[in-house]
Design a protein around this motif. Structure first.
Motif, short mmCIF file in Angstrom:
data_model
loop_
_atom_site.label_atom_id
_atom_site.label_comp_id
_atom_site.label_asym_id
_atom_site.label_seq_id
_atom_site.Cartn_x
_atom_site.Cartn_y
_atom_site.Cartn_z
N THR A 22 0.83 -1.21 0.00
CA THR A 22 0.00 0.00 0.00
C THR A 22 0.86 1.25 0.00
O THR A 22 0.61 2.18 -0.78
CB THR A 22 -0.95 0.00 1.22
OG1 THR A 22 -1.77 -1.16 1.15
CG2 THR A 22 -1.81 1.24 1.24
N LEU A 23 1.88 1.31 0.86
CA LEU A 23 2.75 2.48 0.92
C LEU A 23 3.50 2.67 -0.41
O LEU A 23 3.65 3.80 -0.89
CB LEU A 23 3.74 2.36 2.08
CG LEU A 23 3.14 2.45 3.48
CD1 LEU A 23 4.19 2.13 4.53
CD2 LEU A 23 2.51 3.81 3.71
N ARG A 24 3.94 1.59 -0.97
CA ARG A 24 4.65 1.67 -2.25
C ARG A 24 3.73 2.21 -3.34
O ARG A 24 4.10 3.10 -4.10
CB ARG A 24 5.20 0.29 -2.61
CG ARG A 24 6.03 0.28 -3.84
CD ARG A 24 6.62 -1.08 -4.07
NE ARG A 24 7.17 -1.16 -5.41
CZ ARG A 24 8.18 -1.91 -5.74
NH1 ARG A 24 8.76 -2.67 -4.84
NH2 ARG A 24 8.62 -1.92 -6.97
N VAL A 31 7.22 9.60 -6.46
CA VAL A 31 8.66 9.34 -6.41
C VAL A 31 9.16 9.19 -7.84
O VAL A 31 9.08 8.12 -8.43
CB VAL A 31 8.97 8.08 -5.57
CG1 VAL A 31 10.47 7.85 -5.50
CG2 VAL A 31 8.40 8.22 -4.17
N THR A 32 9.66 10.29 -8.37
CA THR A 32 10.15 10.32 -9.73
C THR A 32 11.61 10.77 -9.71
O THR A 32 12.19 10.94 -8.64
CB THR A 32 9.31 11.28 -10.58
OG1 THR A 32 9.40 12.58 -9.99
CG2 THR A 32 7.87 10.83 -10.66
N ASP A 33 12.14 11.01 -10.85
CA ASP A 33 13.54 11.44 -10.96
C ASP A 33 13.67 12.88 -10.47
O ASP A 33 13.81 13.81 -11.26
CB ASP A 33 14.02 11.30 -12.40
CG ASP A 33 15.51 11.57 -12.53
OD1 ASP A 33 16.23 11.44 -11.52
OD2 ASP A 33 15.95 11.92 -13.63
N LEU A 51 12.89 -0.82 5.25
CA LEU A 51 14.16 -0.58 4.55
C LEU A 51 13.99 -0.80 3.05
O LEU A 51 14.48 -0.02 2.24
CB LEU A 51 15.26 -1.49 5.09
CG LEU A 51 15.79 -1.17 6.48
CD1 LEU A 51 16.74 -2.27 6.94
CD2 LEU A 51 16.48 0.18 6.48
N ALA A 52 13.28 -1.85 2.68
CA ALA A 52 13.04 -2.12 1.27
C ALA A 52 12.29 -0.96 0.62
O ALA A 52 12.59 -0.58 -0.52
CB ALA A 52 12.26 -3.42 1.10
N LEU A 53 11.36 -0.37 1.34
CA LEU A 53 10.62 0.77 0.83
C LEU A 53 11.53 1.98 0.61
O LEU A 53 11.48 2.65 -0.42
CB LEU A 53 9.47 1.12 1.78
CG LEU A 53 8.46 2.15 1.32
CD1 LEU A 53 7.77 1.72 0.04
CD2 LEU A 53 7.45 2.40 2.43
N ARG A 59 15.94 4.25 -5.47
CA ARG A 59 16.13 3.84 -6.88
C ARG A 59 15.32 4.71 -7.83
O ARG A 59 15.75 4.97 -8.95
CB ARG A 59 15.74 2.37 -7.07
CG ARG A 59 16.75 1.39 -6.53
CD ARG A 59 16.45 -0.04 -6.95
NE ARG A 59 15.10 -0.49 -6.64
CZ ARG A 59 14.71 -1.01 -5.48
NH1 ARG A 59 15.59 -1.14 -4.49
NH2 ARG A 59 13.48 -1.40 -5.29
N ARG A 60 14.16 5.15 -7.41
CA ARG A 60 13.28 5.91 -8.31
C ARG A 60 13.56 7.41 -8.31
O ARG A 60 13.33 8.07 -9.32
CB ARG A 60 11.81 5.68 -7.93
CG ARG A 60 11.39 4.26 -8.24
CD ARG A 60 9.91 4.07 -8.17
NE ARG A 60 9.12 5.08 -8.84
CZ ARG A 60 8.58 4.94 -10.04
NH1 ARG A 60 8.80 3.86 -10.74
NH2 ARG A 60 7.82 5.90 -10.55
N ALA A 61 14.02 7.95 -7.21
CA ALA A 61 14.26 9.39 -7.11
C ALA A 61 15.69 9.71 -7.49
O ALA A 61 16.56 8.83 -7.49
CB ALA A 61 13.98 9.87 -5.69
N ARG A 62 15.94 10.95 -7.80
CA ARG A 62 17.32 11.38 -8.05
C ARG A 62 18.10 11.34 -6.74
O ARG A 62 19.22 10.87 -6.67
CB ARG A 62 17.34 12.78 -8.64
CG ARG A 62 18.72 13.27 -8.96
CD ARG A 62 18.69 14.61 -9.64
NE ARG A 62 17.33 15.00 -9.98
CZ ARG A 62 16.94 16.19 -10.33
NH1 ARG A 62 17.80 17.15 -10.43
NH2 ARG A 62 15.68 16.46 -10.60
N ARG A 63 17.46 11.88 -5.70
CA ARG A 63 18.07 11.90 -4.37
C ARG A 63 16.96 12.03 -3.35
O ARG A 63 16.00 12.76 -3.58
CB ARG A 63 19.02 13.09 -4.25
CG ARG A 63 19.81 13.11 -2.95
CD ARG A 63 20.81 14.25 -2.95
NE ARG A 63 20.16 15.54 -2.88
CZ ARG A 63 20.06 16.26 -1.77
NH1 ARG A 63 20.58 15.84 -0.67
NH2 ARG A 63 19.45 17.43 -1.80
N ILE A 64 17.07 11.32 -2.24
CA ILE A 64 16.10 11.49 -1.17
C ILE A 64 16.82 11.93 0.09
O ILE A 64 17.99 11.59 0.32
CB ILE A 64 15.26 10.23 -0.88
CG1 ILE A 64 16.09 9.10 -0.28
CG2 ILE A 64 14.52 9.76 -2.12
CD1 ILE A 64 15.27 7.96 0.27
#
Length: 98
Positions: A22-24, A31-33, A51-53, A59-64
């Protein structure tokens, strides 16, 4: 639950195996580039799927930037040896934990 304001995602409630999908799904459109702030102050419970989330978001964002990560999430990251990844550091060049 995830709420979005601009490039800031706020997560509330448990981040566990039961809520992972659900959160994903709630976050995937946001959550984009791009550079994102992810506020975890409202997270009430975590397990390793949290952690997996976080890694999915990375992986999806440029930087978090993780804001207010729960101590339990940091403890899991330490246990699994991935604290540097939460900080966005390359494990090959990161300073060893003290």
């Amino acid at each position: 639950m995830i709420s979005v304001e601009g490039k800031r995602l706020s997560v509330s409630g448990p981040a566990t195996i039961e809520t992972h999908v659900t959160l994903r799904e709630e976050s995937v459109a946001s959550v984009t580039d791009a550079d994102l702030e992810i506020d975890l102050a409202g997270v009430t419970d975590v397990d390793s799927s949290a952690l997996a989330l976080v890694f999915f978001w990375q992986r999806r964002a440029r930087r978090i930037t993780l804001m207010n990560p729960p101590r339990s999430l940091l403890a899991l990251a330490d246990l699994y040896g991935v604290v540097e990844l939460l900080r966005g550091e390359d494990p090959a060049t990161a300073s060893p934990a003290q």
